[in-house]
Scaffold this active site. Structure first.
Site, short mmCIF file in Angstrom:
data_model
loop_
_atom_site.label_atom_id
_atom_site.label_comp_id
_atom_site.label_asym_id
_atom_site.label_seq_id
_atom_site.Cartn_x
_atom_site.Cartn_y
_atom_site.Cartn_z
N ASP A 15 116.21 44.93 -37.61
CA ASP A 15 115.87 45.49 -36.30
C ASP A 15 116.57 46.84 -36.12
O ASP A 15 117.80 46.93 -36.21
CB ASP A 15 116.30 44.54 -35.18
CG ASP A 15 115.45 43.28 -35.11
OD1 ASP A 15 114.45 43.19 -35.85
OD2 ASP A 15 115.79 42.40 -34.29
N GLY A 41 113.86 39.46 -36.88
CA GLY A 41 112.66 38.75 -37.35
C GLY A 41 112.65 37.38 -36.68
O GLY A 41 113.67 36.70 -36.65
N GLU A 138 104.52 35.52 -37.49
CA GLU A 138 104.78 36.83 -38.11
C GLU A 138 104.56 36.79 -39.62
O GLU A 138 104.89 37.77 -40.30
CB GLU A 138 106.20 37.31 -37.80
CG GLU A 138 106.35 37.83 -36.39
CD GLU A 138 107.69 38.49 -36.11
OE1 GLU A 138 107.73 39.39 -35.27
OE2 GLU A 138 108.70 38.09 -36.72
N THR A 200 107.43 28.84 -21.91
CA THR A 200 108.53 29.53 -21.24
C THR A 200 107.93 30.53 -20.24
O THR A 200 106.94 31.19 -20.55
CB THR A 200 109.45 30.25 -22.25
OG1 THR A 200 108.66 31.17 -23.02
CG2 THR A 200 110.11 29.25 -23.19
N ASP A 233 113.49 33.29 -29.33
CA ASP A 233 113.75 32.66 -30.64
C ASP A 233 114.86 31.63 -30.52
O ASP A 233 114.81 30.57 -31.17
CB ASP A 233 114.13 33.74 -31.66
CG ASP A 233 112.99 34.70 -31.93
OD1 ASP A 233 111.82 34.27 -31.86
OD2 ASP A 233 113.26 35.89 -32.19
O1 RIB Z 1 111.65 37.91 -31.28
C1 RIB Z 1 112.43 39.03 -31.56
C2 RIB Z 1 112.14 39.56 -32.93
O2 RIB Z 1 110.80 40.01 -32.98
C3 RIB Z 1 112.98 40.74 -33.36
O3 RIB Z 1 114.18 40.36 -33.98
C4 RIB Z 1 112.04 41.52 -34.24
O4 RIB Z 1 112.43 41.58 -35.58
C5 RIB Z 1 110.66 40.90 -34.06
O5 RIB Z 1 110.30 40.14 -35.15
#
Ligand code: RIB
Length: 287
Positions: A15, A41, A138, A200, A233
């Site tokens: 990031d 990620g 992703e 959420t 996350d």
């Molecule tokens: O959910 C946040 C994440 O989304 C970040 O860390 C970025 O890398 C994207 O994948």
């Protein structure tokens, strides 16, 4: 109690984060930002969240052979995640996310997927068995479909970022996790399976449904908001750990909400992820 075993099939990024006063509008340039790099990620963030919350975690992912790969995996390695199923792809760079965060903690994210876009079903073959398997969107659908065949008691998908997913895959999941916008994107299709669905709602908290019926609801915990990147996350990783450990629905939602709340109080995706002891102390304090 022995640690829950979790397999995560997902993305690992570096990031690149600019912290600015306000987010730019399309065509606008904002200056005066500060810059930092953090491992990120969605897959890797959820992996580290689950690990810090006490699970034994193995991650299936692809990174490049560039210098960003080691930066992207640094905290997973430091915290004892099993990285034996990480593939170094010679034909694509490590994924990067360009992130702007404003003074209120809101963010904009653009992901250049790189090696994440090359994750294949054969990369997943042989992973597991596990108490829980957790995926996000992703990485290619083929890899997620392969993850759905791993021997596990809880197959979970975080539907982020929202994109078309075959109905059979949604119905196969024991747990779907979506934010408000993602829930709107999938509509009724979210509730057609017999598993759990967690939605959420940002400042309004979170709701857990089973077979379309609400089974638990949590208001949001009031905390100072520094950076919301990685909070969703954290919620996903924490919910997977809680359910894999056998917590009942309400307790699991409370645990995940507390972990997510702690994550917004600190900068960066992975550096902000809370440890089990912090979540338990926070919950004790709020009891
Ligand atoms: O959910 C946040 C994440 O989304 C970040 O860390 C970025 O890398 C994207 O994948």
């Amino acid at each position: 109690m022995s640690a829950a075993k979790i397999v995560i099939v997902g993305s690992a990024n570096l990031d690149l984060v600019a912290a600015c006063e306000s987010l730019p509008a399309p065509g606008e340039t904002v200056t005066g930002a500060s810059y930092a790099e953090y491992p990120g990620g969605k897959g890797a963030n959820q992996t580290l969240a689950a690990r810090r919350l006490g699970a034994e975690v193995s991650m299936v992912a692809r990174v490049g052979t560039d210098a960003n790969a080691e930066k992207a995996l640094a905290l997973l390695r430091a915290d004892g995640v099993d990285l034996s199923r990480i593939i170094e792809d010679e034909n694509a760079p490590t994924g990067v996310a360009l992130i702007a965060v404003d003074a209120a903690g809101e963010n904009m994210i653009v992901v250049a997927s790189g090696a994440n876009a090359h994750l294949e079903p054969r990369d997943v073959a042989g992973a597991g068995p596990a108490d829980a398997v957790l995926c996000q969107l992703e990485v290619p659908l083929g890899a997620i479909e392969a993850a759905a065949t791993i021997d596990t008691g809880l197959f979970a998908i975080n539907l982020a970022p929202a994109m078309p997913v075959p109905a059979e895959l949604l119905e196969r999941a024991d747990l779907l996790i979506a934010n408000e916008a993602e829930a709107e994107f999938y509509g009724d299709a979210l509730y057609r399976g017999s598993g759990l669905v967690a939605v959420t709602l940002g400042g309004e908290g979170a709701i857990l449904y089973r077979e379309g019926q609400e089974v638990a609801r949590m208001p949001v915990y009031a905390v100072p908001v520094i950076d919301t990147v990685g909070a969703g996350d954290t919620f996903c990783g924490a919910l997977a750990v809680a359910l894999a450990e056998g917590m009942e629905d309400g307790a699991a939602l409370r645990f995940a909400s507390a972990a997510g709340a702690l994550a917004v109080t600190r900068e960066g995706a992975q550096p902000s992820l809370p440890w089990r002891e912090e979540v338990e102390a926070f919950l004790k304090d709020k009891a």
